[in-house]
Design a protein around this motif. Sequence first.
Motif, PDB file in Angstrom:
ATOM      1  N   HIS A 119      37.046  39.449  38.710  1.00 40.39           N
ATOM      2  CA  HIS A 119      37.261  38.986  37.332  1.00 40.39           C
ATOM      3  C   HIS A 119      37.713  40.130  36.415  1.00 40.39           C
ATOM      4  CE1 HIS A 119      35.671  35.013  38.242  1.00 40.39           C
ATOM      5  NE2 HIS A 119      34.665  35.592  38.865  1.00 40.39           N
ATOM      6  N   SER A 132      40.006  42.025  33.805  1.00 34.91           N
ATOM      7  CA  SER A 132      40.905  41.698  32.691  1.00 34.91           C
ATOM      8  C   SER A 132      41.216  42.949  31.890  1.00 34.91           C
ATOM      9  CB  SER A 132      40.268  40.653  31.764  1.00 34.91           C
ATOM     10  OG  SER A 132      40.105  39.414  32.418  1.00 34.91           O
ATOM     11  N   ASP A 181      44.692  39.121  33.528  1.00 32.25           N
ATOM     12  CA  ASP A 181      43.861  38.019  33.045  1.00 32.25           C
ATOM     13  C   ASP A 181      42.946  37.487  34.145  1.00 32.25           C
ATOM     14  OD1 ASP A 181      42.792  35.903  31.656  1.00 32.25           O
ATOM     15  OD2 ASP A 181      44.609  34.682  31.698  1.00 32.25           O
ATOM     16  N   ASP A 182      41.691  37.968  34.163  1.00 27.45           N
ATOM     17  CA  ASP A 182      40.653  37.427  35.050  1.00 27.45           C
ATOM     18  C   ASP A 182      41.095  37.419  36.514  1.00 27.45           C
ATOM     19  OD1 ASP A 182      38.096  36.356  35.466  1.00 27.45           O
ATOM     20  OD2 ASP A 182      38.855  34.307  35.489  1.00 27.45           O
ATOM     21  N   GLY A 201      35.071  42.928  34.053  1.00 26.00           N
ATOM     22  CA  GLY A 201      35.238  42.823  35.500  1.00 26.00           C
ATOM     23  C   GLY A 201      34.844  44.095  36.222  1.00 26.00           C
ATOM     24  N   HIS A 230      47.904  36.837  35.726  1.00 28.37           N
ATOM     25  CA  HIS A 230      46.935  36.352  36.708  1.00 28.37           C
ATOM     26  C   HIS A 230      47.587  36.210  38.079  1.00 28.37           C
ATOM     27  CE1 HIS A 230      48.832  32.587  35.274  1.00 28.37           C
ATOM     28  NE2 HIS A 230      48.650  32.190  36.512  1.00 28.37           N
TER      29      HIS A 230
END
Length: 313
Positions: free
Chosen positions: A7, A9, A21-22, A59, A212
């Motif tokens: 996760h 970011s 993004d994540d 993250g 992502h």
Amino acid sequence: MSISLDHVSKTFEHGGGVAVDDVTAEIPSGSLTAILGPSGAGKSTLLKLIGGLERPDSGRIVIEGDDVTNLDARYRDIGFCFQQYAPFRHMTVKKNVGYGLKVRHRPKKEIAAKVAELLELVKLSDLGNRFPSQLSGGERQRMTLARALAIEPRVLLLDEPFGALDAQVRAELRKWVKELHEQIRVTTILVTHDQNEAMEVADQLLIMHDGHVEQAGPPTDLYDRPTSEFVRGFLGPITRFEGRAVRPHDLVLSGPTPGLASGTVSAIASLGFEVHVTTSFDDGSTSWIQMTRHDLNDLGISVGSRVSVRPRG
């Protein structure tokens, strides 16, 4: 060394927006993984996060079980190779390659032996006393890779390493990097926007879009079984046939055949051995078919010919 992204970011201030993004992904130990995507997808930022050149906003980044999320880049045992080689112009090839060992205060004999070993590995043994300005672009890139490998990194990061080279040299270096990786098996991450480059050298692909990961896995799996229209279109050519996105080499052209979609050849583009044939169908739609020039000649088709098209298989 395996790498786990949990996760992760990263957002840049002052209008930079969300770069990563994540992102959650696994990079297997000893693999050559290509991070692939269009400009602005977040590829280079993700690489810098792994290398410690940027810090994530959230993250975790774990290398071989060690949480390195907040660890300084100097202590991650990572080798870097970027598009801009940044050699020390006043140093010979040997001194460039051995610089990382020198600043780590390794014994001179150890440095000399390691440099000789690496120059042999990257096929620059005869050029060790030259200066970077006396090397070709491909030779300078190989020198930079040797310099990155000298510190025996846990991970090797390559950011568009062939971007400044011409097409022929790029092709030669791609083959060489693949062979080199098979010898040393250091976990390697290659950032590129070149689909052919990624498909040729990588064991695994991470396809990024708008910060992502769209899809990850072996190149053939992503090519044959894309999970989104973006991945399908980014990894290879597509065309539309009967309302669906398909690979143009998965369409078969023939003479007019009852029961099959029929139309007229509106354009033929010859690209050496390969030919792209555009067909305008009677319902107003169009498709283009990828085939060999030999197959086209066997069919005796030209612009204006009536043809039918069907999916392969």
